[in-house]
Design a protein around this motif. Structure first.
Motif, mmCIF file in Angstrom:
data_model
loop_
_atom_site.group_PDB
_atom_site.id
_atom_site.type_symbol
_atom_site.label_atom_id
_atom_site.label_comp_id
_atom_site.label_asym_id
_atom_site.label_seq_id
_atom_site.Cartn_x
_atom_site.Cartn_y
_atom_site.Cartn_z
ATOM 1 N N VAL A 92 0.844 -1.188 -0.199
ATOM 2 C CA VAL A 92 0.183 0.148 0.089
ATOM 3 C C VAL A 92 0.732 1.168 0.218
ATOM 4 O O VAL A 92 0.679 2.239 -0.596
ATOM 5 C CB VAL A 92 -0.829 -0.012 1.221
ATOM 6 N N ALA A 93 1.894 1.368 0.699
ATOM 7 C CA ALA A 93 2.686 2.272 0.979
ATOM 8 C C ALA A 93 3.726 2.586 -0.342
ATOM 9 O O ALA A 93 3.866 3.596 -0.908
ATOM 10 C CB ALA A 93 3.796 2.179 2.105
ATOM 11 N N GLY A 94 4.055 1.474 -0.857
ATOM 12 C CA GLY A 94 4.592 1.543 -2.233
ATOM 13 C C GLY A 94 3.862 1.907 -3.339
ATOM 14 O O GLY A 94 4.313 2.839 -4.293
ATOM 15 N N PHE A 95 2.667 1.649 -3.217
ATOM 16 C CA PHE A 95 1.730 2.219 -4.361
ATOM 17 C C PHE A 95 1.447 3.679 -4.571
ATOM 18 O O PHE A 95 1.840 4.393 -5.321
ATOM 19 C CB PHE A 95 0.289 1.438 -4.117
ATOM 20 N N PHE A 96 1.532 4.360 -3.230
ATOM 21 C CA PHE A 96 1.384 5.854 -3.267
ATOM 22 C C PHE A 96 2.839 6.523 -3.475
ATOM 23 O O PHE A 96 3.093 7.428 -4.221
ATOM 24 C CB PHE A 96 0.900 6.290 -1.899
ATOM 25 N N ALA A 97 3.685 5.920 -3.031
ATOM 26 C CA ALA A 97 5.176 6.204 -3.254
ATOM 27 C C ALA A 97 5.748 6.322 -4.390
ATOM 28 O O ALA A 97 6.493 7.232 -4.821
ATOM 29 C CB ALA A 97 6.357 5.554 -2.452
ATOM 30 N N THR A 98 5.293 5.388 -5.383
ATOM 31 C CA THR A 98 5.713 5.258 -6.698
ATOM 32 C C THR A 98 5.137 6.651 -7.410
ATOM 33 O O THR A 98 5.975 6.946 -8.547
ATOM 34 C CB THR A 98 5.214 3.987 -7.664
ATOM 35 N N PHE A 99 4.045 6.990 -7.089
ATOM 36 C CA PHE A 99 3.682 8.208 -7.950
ATOM 37 C C PHE A 99 4.427 9.425 -7.320
ATOM 38 O O PHE A 99 4.785 10.248 -8.210
ATOM 39 C CB PHE A 99 2.116 8.818 -7.639
ATOM 40 N N VAL A 100 4.906 9.612 -6.215
ATOM 41 C CA VAL A 100 5.773 10.811 -5.903
ATOM 42 C C VAL A 100 7.021 10.640 -6.568
ATOM 43 O O VAL A 100 7.649 11.417 -6.918
ATOM 44 C CB VAL A 100 5.863 10.738 -4.319
ATOM 45 N N ALA A 101 7.448 9.187 -6.613
ATOM 46 C CA ALA A 101 8.890 8.909 -7.060
ATOM 47 C C ALA A 101 8.905 9.327 -8.622
ATOM 48 O O ALA A 101 9.890 9.648 -8.959
ATOM 49 C CB ALA A 101 9.001 7.276 -6.903
ATOM 50 N N SER A 102 7.835 9.353 -9.302
ATOM 51 C CA SER A 102 7.631 9.665 -10.799
ATOM 52 C C SER A 102 8.017 10.993 -11.013
ATOM 53 O O SER A 102 8.915 11.552 -11.824
ATOM 54 C CB SER A 102 6.311 9.226 -11.232
ATOM 55 N N LEU A 103 7.505 11.927 -9.956
ATOM 56 C CA LEU A 103 7.790 13.281 -10.045
ATOM 57 C C LEU A 103 9.202 13.558 -9.670
ATOM 58 O O LEU A 103 10.162 14.609 -10.363
ATOM 59 C CB LEU A 103 6.777 14.239 -9.080
ATOM 60 N N VAL A 104 9.862 12.891 -8.505
ATOM 61 C CA VAL A 104 11.186 13.207 -8.269
ATOM 62 C C VAL A 104 12.138 12.563 -9.320
ATOM 63 O O VAL A 104 13.030 13.293 -9.771
ATOM 64 C CB VAL A 104 11.305 12.242 -6.794
ATOM 65 N N THR A 105 11.750 11.389 -10.036
ATOM 66 C CA THR A 105 12.611 11.016 -10.904
ATOM 67 C C THR A 105 12.691 11.777 -12.080
ATOM 68 O O THR A 105 13.766 12.131 -12.841
ATOM 69 C CB THR A 105 12.023 9.552 -11.332
ATOM 70 N N ARG A 106 11.427 12.497 -12.692
ATOM 71 C CA ARG A 106 11.553 13.371 -13.854
ATOM 72 C C ARG A 106 11.961 14.606 -13.372
ATOM 73 O O ARG A 106 12.806 15.507 -14.332
ATOM 74 C CB ARG A 106 10.039 13.617 -14.139
#
Length: 503
Positions: A92-106
């Motif tokens: 569950v935590a990973g699910f939400f974290a990956t969308f934040v990670a998308s912004l950080v990665t870009r």
């Protein structure tokens, strides 16, 4: 083949120059430590939930059912909402974290996301090892989930962008190999810590996750950024060119650099990557971003990965024997993933998907038949059949390690154009997490109610996904990552949807 076998030469592209350098090997090895984090957590969570002292401290109802209730069905002993919450909270935590990670990665680069993942996982491992109640335990899992979310979003992209096109499959499969190494390491540690007198060995198992987390966090400080990210974020063409020359081992990188710059110009014209995903021109990639991780999770591998020790105890093995059996399956999975690294760029993605799918389907059906015939609500499976089940699980794991394990991460990470790459990779990771969560949450209840039929359930999905690959997935072997859109226009089905007019 129905899916077509598009090669770079057939599409009129000249292969980029360069070779495999030690610089790119070491960079990718360090980044792939993100896979070790994920694998270690999978192995550890499955192992400690079969340890008596761990269950007695945090899940006493499960412990009592396992040791005192002789009337309960073998298939239902581990059915506990709280126990599945422990396992699935990470996802569950990973699910939400990956969308934040998308912004950080870009916005900040692949390297930054990898660093954040390592630090979050380090904090989670410390909290898990020191846990005194189930709430600390689950909160630690949430922090681990944040770390895994960031790592799984950024590492496959990093590997695909750093690797030479004709060796991209082998390099990217290093991520799944790292997951396998993490699972195997966890199984070996669980087997050792289970024998510690005093019942506190599970603390060592949970706390040792700090080792790969530290390596990743420290190593990320020294990782080079990918040329694609340098162009995308800062348009630093000179620095990107020098980095390309360094990782390719040649000065002849202008053609590859030009393709990256062209892709970056398209990317910068895209203000809302997630909003672009539903467009017709990206429809094949969006469907693959959803279907491949979905299919990867419904192979049934999580039955083995999360609950192998529990499953082995269900069919009659003791605690120590169950953990040892998990070590054996871990060795098989790691070996088969290394084999996939060697052959994926020679035989292609489709051939491995189809071969591995057939292998897994046969094993699921036979295991289900044995369980249905031999494992009743009480008693155990006869020893000969129990060993046969272990053998078939090993064959099944080898099929997954050769195909859907590594390729489920490789193919999505290499098919997206730069303008949607970070967003689409987040969709891939989010779908993976949400279905991992669902299966982790439901598996013990499904085992209790479906019993041996659970293996037929997963076998049916394996059959469906193998047919999907045969008809709808084009071959991506040897295609430069910034030229990948051409394979969809050449495909028998997707070519009807994607046309030159969509450009």
């Amino acid at each position: 083949m129905a899916g077509g076998m598009a090669m770079s030469s057939e599409l009129g592209m000249r292969e980029y120059g360069g070779r495999i350098t030690w610089f790119v090997i070491f960079s990718c090895m360090m980044a792939a430590m993100g896979g070790v984090l994920f694998g270690y957590d999978i192995g550890i969570s499955g192992g400690v939930t079969s340890m008596g002292p761990f269950l007695k401290k945090f899940f006493p109802r499960v412990y009592n059912k396992m040791n005192e209730d002789t009337k309960i069905s073998n298939y239902c002993k581990f059915d506990s909402e709280l126990l599945t919450a422990f396992t699935s909270s990470l996802y569950v935590a990973g699910f939400f974290a990956t969308f934040v990670a998308s912004l950080v990665t870009r916005s900040f680069g692949r390297k930054t996301s990898i660093l954040v993942g390592g630090v979050a996982f380090l904090a989670g491992s410390a909290l898990g090892g020191a846990a005194h109640n189930v709430y600390m335990l689950i909160f630690g899992r949430v922090l681990l989930g944040i770390g895994v979310g960031f790592a799984n979003q950024s590492v496959p992209l990093y590997l695909s962008e750093m690797a030479p096109a004709k060796h991209r499959g082998g390099f990217n499969n290093g991520f799944q190999s790292s997951i396998g190494i993490g699972v195997l390491s966890a199984n070996l540690i669980n087997f050792g810590t289970q024998k510690i007198k005093g019942g506190w060995g599970w603390r060592i198992s949970l706390a040792l996750a700090a080792v790969p987390a530290t390596i990743l966090a420290v190593g990320a400080l020294f990782l080079p950024e990918t040329p694609n990210s340098l162009i995308q974020r800062n348009n630093d063409q000179e620095r990107a060119k020098k980095m390309l020359q360094k990782i390719r081992g040649t000065d002849d990188v202008q053609e590859e650099l030009d393709d990256i710059i062209e892709a970056s110009l398209i990317s910068k014209a895209t203000n809302n990557s997630f909003g672009k995903l539903p467009q017709r021109r990206y429809r094949p990639q969006l469907i693959m971003a959803v279907m491949i991780p979905f299919f990867q999770q419904v192979t049934g591998i999580n039955v083995i990965a999360f609950y192998a020790p529990v499953l082995f105890r269900t069919i009659g093995f003791g605690e120590s024997a169950s953990l040892l059996s998990s070590v054996i399956t871990g060795i098989v999975g790691t070996f088969s993933t290394f084999l996939s690294m060697i052959v994926v760029d020679r035989f292609g993605r489709r051939a491995l998907f189809i071969f591995g799918g057939i292998q897994m389907f046969v094993c699921q059906v036979v295991i289900g038949a044995i369980m249905a015939a031999e494992l009743k609500d009480q008693g155990t499976v006869p020893k000969g059949y129990a060993y046969l089940v272990i053998f078939l699980i090993c064959v099944y794991v080898s099929g997954f390690g050769l195909s859907w394990g590594p390729l489920g991460w490789l193919v999505p990470s290499e098919i997206f154009p730069m303008e949607i790459r970070s967003a689409a990779q987040s969709i891939t990771v989010a779908v993976s997490f949400i279905f991992t969560f669902i299966i982790a949450q439901l598996f013990l209840a499904m085992l209790c109610h479906l019993k041996a039929g659970l293996f037929f359930f997963f076998g049916g999905w394996v059959f469906a996904m193998t047919c999907f690959v045969y008809y709808f997935l084009p071959e991506t072997k040897n295609i430069p990552i910034e030229k990948m859109e051409l394979i969809w226009r050449e495909h028998w089905y997707w070519g009807r949807i994607v046309s030159d007019d969509d450009k």
